[in-house]
Design a protein around this motif. Structure first.
Motif, short mmCIF file in Angstrom:
data_model
loop_
_atom_site.label_atom_id
_atom_site.label_comp_id
_atom_site.label_asym_id
_atom_site.label_seq_id
_atom_site.Cartn_x
_atom_site.Cartn_y
_atom_site.Cartn_z
N GLU A 239 42.42 -7.78 85.97
CA GLU A 239 43.43 -7.37 86.95
C GLU A 239 44.47 -6.46 86.30
N LEU A 240 44.84 -6.76 85.06
CA LEU A 240 45.84 -5.96 84.36
C LEU A 240 45.33 -4.57 83.98
N ILE A 241 44.07 -4.47 83.58
CA ILE A 241 43.56 -3.19 83.09
C ILE A 241 42.88 -2.35 84.16
N SER A 242 42.54 -2.94 85.29
CA SER A 242 41.85 -2.16 86.33
C SER A 242 42.86 -1.26 87.04
N PRO A 243 42.46 -0.03 87.36
CA PRO A 243 43.38 0.88 88.04
C PRO A 243 43.59 0.44 89.48
N PRO A 244 44.72 0.83 90.06
CA PRO A 244 44.95 0.49 91.47
C PRO A 244 43.88 1.13 92.35
N TYR A 245 43.56 0.52 93.45
CA TYR A 245 42.62 1.09 94.40
C TYR A 245 43.41 1.70 95.55
N PRO A 246 42.81 2.53 96.41
CA PRO A 246 43.58 3.21 97.44
C PRO A 246 44.43 2.30 98.31
N GLY A 247 44.01 1.06 98.52
CA GLY A 247 44.83 0.14 99.30
C GLY A 247 46.19 -0.07 98.67
N LYS A 248 46.24 -0.26 97.37
CA LYS A 248 47.51 -0.43 96.66
C LYS A 248 48.33 0.85 96.70
N LEU A 249 47.67 1.99 96.51
CA LEU A 249 48.35 3.27 96.57
C LEU A 249 48.98 3.43 97.95
N ASP A 250 48.21 3.12 98.99
CA ASP A 250 48.71 3.21 100.36
C ASP A 250 49.85 2.23 100.60
N GLU A 251 49.71 1.00 100.12
CA GLU A 251 50.77 0.01 100.32
C GLU A 251 52.07 0.48 99.68
N GLU A 252 51.99 1.02 98.47
CA GLU A 252 53.20 1.53 97.80
C GLU A 252 53.77 2.72 98.58
N ALA A 253 52.90 3.60 99.06
CA ALA A 253 53.37 4.76 99.83
C ALA A 253 54.04 4.31 101.12
N THR A 254 53.48 3.31 101.80
CA THR A 254 54.10 2.84 103.05
C THR A 254 55.45 2.17 102.77
N LYS A 255 55.58 1.47 101.64
CA LYS A 255 56.88 0.90 101.27
C LYS A 255 57.91 2.02 101.05
N ARG A 256 57.47 3.09 100.38
CA ARG A 256 58.38 4.22 100.12
C ARG A 256 58.78 4.88 101.44
N ILE A 257 57.84 5.02 102.37
CA ILE A 257 58.17 5.58 103.68
C ILE A 257 59.21 4.70 104.36
N GLY A 258 59.04 3.39 104.28
CA GLY A 258 60.01 2.48 104.88
C GLY A 258 61.41 2.69 104.34
N LYS A 259 61.53 2.92 103.04
CA LYS A 259 62.85 3.15 102.43
C LYS A 259 63.40 4.53 102.80
N ILE A 260 62.56 5.54 102.73
CA ILE A 260 63.00 6.92 103.00
C ILE A 260 63.34 7.11 104.47
N CYS A 261 62.52 6.57 105.35
CA CYS A 261 62.64 6.83 106.79
C CYS A 261 63.30 5.69 107.56
N ALA A 262 63.90 4.75 106.89
CA ALA A 262 64.40 3.51 107.50
C ALA A 262 65.11 3.70 108.84
N SER A 263 66.11 4.53 108.91
CA SER A 263 66.89 4.61 110.14
C SER A 263 66.73 5.95 110.88
N ARG A 264 65.80 6.75 110.45
CA ARG A 264 65.61 8.06 111.09
C ARG A 264 64.47 8.00 112.09
N SER A 265 64.69 8.57 113.28
CA SER A 265 63.61 8.59 114.27
C SER A 265 62.60 9.68 113.92
N LYS A 266 63.09 10.79 113.38
CA LYS A 266 62.19 11.85 112.92
C LYS A 266 62.36 11.91 111.40
N CYS A 267 61.25 11.78 110.72
CA CYS A 267 61.32 11.71 109.27
C CYS A 267 60.28 12.64 108.66
N GLN A 268 60.71 13.36 107.64
CA GLN A 268 59.79 14.22 106.90
C GLN A 268 59.87 13.86 105.43
#
Length: 189
Positions: A28-57
Motif C-alpha cells: 500500500e505504501l509503495i504502490s502509486p495512487p490509482y485514478p480514483g485517488k487522484l479524482d478524490e483529491e481533485a474533488t476535495k480541491r474543487i470543494g475548497k476552491i469553489c466552496a461558496s461560488r456558484s460559478k467556479c473556474q
C-alpha cells in the motif's frame, strides 16, 4: 499431536498471518495512487476552491499537484497504438477495462495510473471532462488549461463497476465551445 507440534503450528500460522499483513502494508505504501485517488483529491480541491461560488473556474494544475506539463486520460477502450502515438513512447501498456491517466513533463512520462472506470457512467468523487467528440478515445490538457466546474450527481445504487451513487464534477474547457452541452449526464439505472 504433541504440545510441541501444536506450538510450532501456531507459531507458523501466526508468522504467516503477520507477514501477510506486513506485505499488504508495504504494498500500500509503495504502490502509486490509482485514478480514483487522484479524482478524490481533485474533488476535495474543487470543494475548497469553489466552496461558496456558484460559478467556479479552475486551472487543471490547481487540481492535480506535481511537476508536470501535460495530462492525458485514455478510456478503457483505447488501443495500444493510439496510446503510443499520443504519448510518443511505447513504454505505457494498455490494460483491459482500465482507465489510464498519464502525466508528462517535457514529453517524458513521469506518472502513469490505472484504475476503475464507470464504462460510460461517471463514478462518484470523479472528475469528468466535458468535451466535444474527439477522434481518439482520450483527452489531453496542459497544466494551465482553465475549466468551468459543474457539480453533478451520479445514478443511485451500487453497480458492478464501482461506486456510482454520489457527486462528481464535470470540467468544461474555457472558453466554452457553444456546441458542448453544460448538462450533467442523466443518471440511469
Amino acid at each position: 499431536m504433541t504440545k510441541k507440534v501444536r506450538t510450532w503450528l501456531f507459531i507458523g500460522l501466526a508468522s504467516t498471518f503477520l507477514l501477510t499483513i506486513l506485505c499488504m502494508g508495504v504494498f500500500e505504501l509503495i504502490s502509486p495512487p490509482y485514478p480514483g485517488k487522484l479524482d478524490e483529491e481533485a474533488t476535495k480541491r474543487i470543494g475548497k476552491i469553489c466552496a461558496s461560488r456558484s460559478k467556479c473556474q479552475v486551472h487543471l494544475g490547481e487540481l492535480i499537484p506535481g511537476d508536470w506539463d501535460m495530462f492525458f486520460e485514455f478510456s478503457y477502450s483505447v488501443k495500444q497504438d493510439e496510446v503510443n502515438r499520443q504519448l510518443k513512447t511505447t513504454r505505457v501498456p494498455v490494460k483491459d477495462l482500465q482507465r489510464l491517466i498519464v502525466l508528462q513533463k517535457n514529453d517524458k512520462v513521469i506518472w502513469k495510473l490505472y484504475g476503475d472506470t464507470g464504462q460510460g457512467q461517471p463514478l462518484a468523487n470523479q472528475i469528468e471532462f466535458n468535451e466535444d467528440a474527439s477522434p481518439w478515445p482520450g483527452i489531453r490538457h496542459r497544466r494551465d488549461d482553465l475549466f468551468q466546474v459543474t457539480r453533478c450527481e451520479t445514478m443511485e445504487g451500487g453497480q458492478l463497476f464501482g461506486p456510482y451513487g454520489g457527486t462528481y464534477f464535470m470540467l468544461t474547457p474555457v472558453p466554452i465551445d457553444p456546441r458542448v452541452s453544460m448538462q450533467c449526464q442523466a443518471p440511469s439505472g
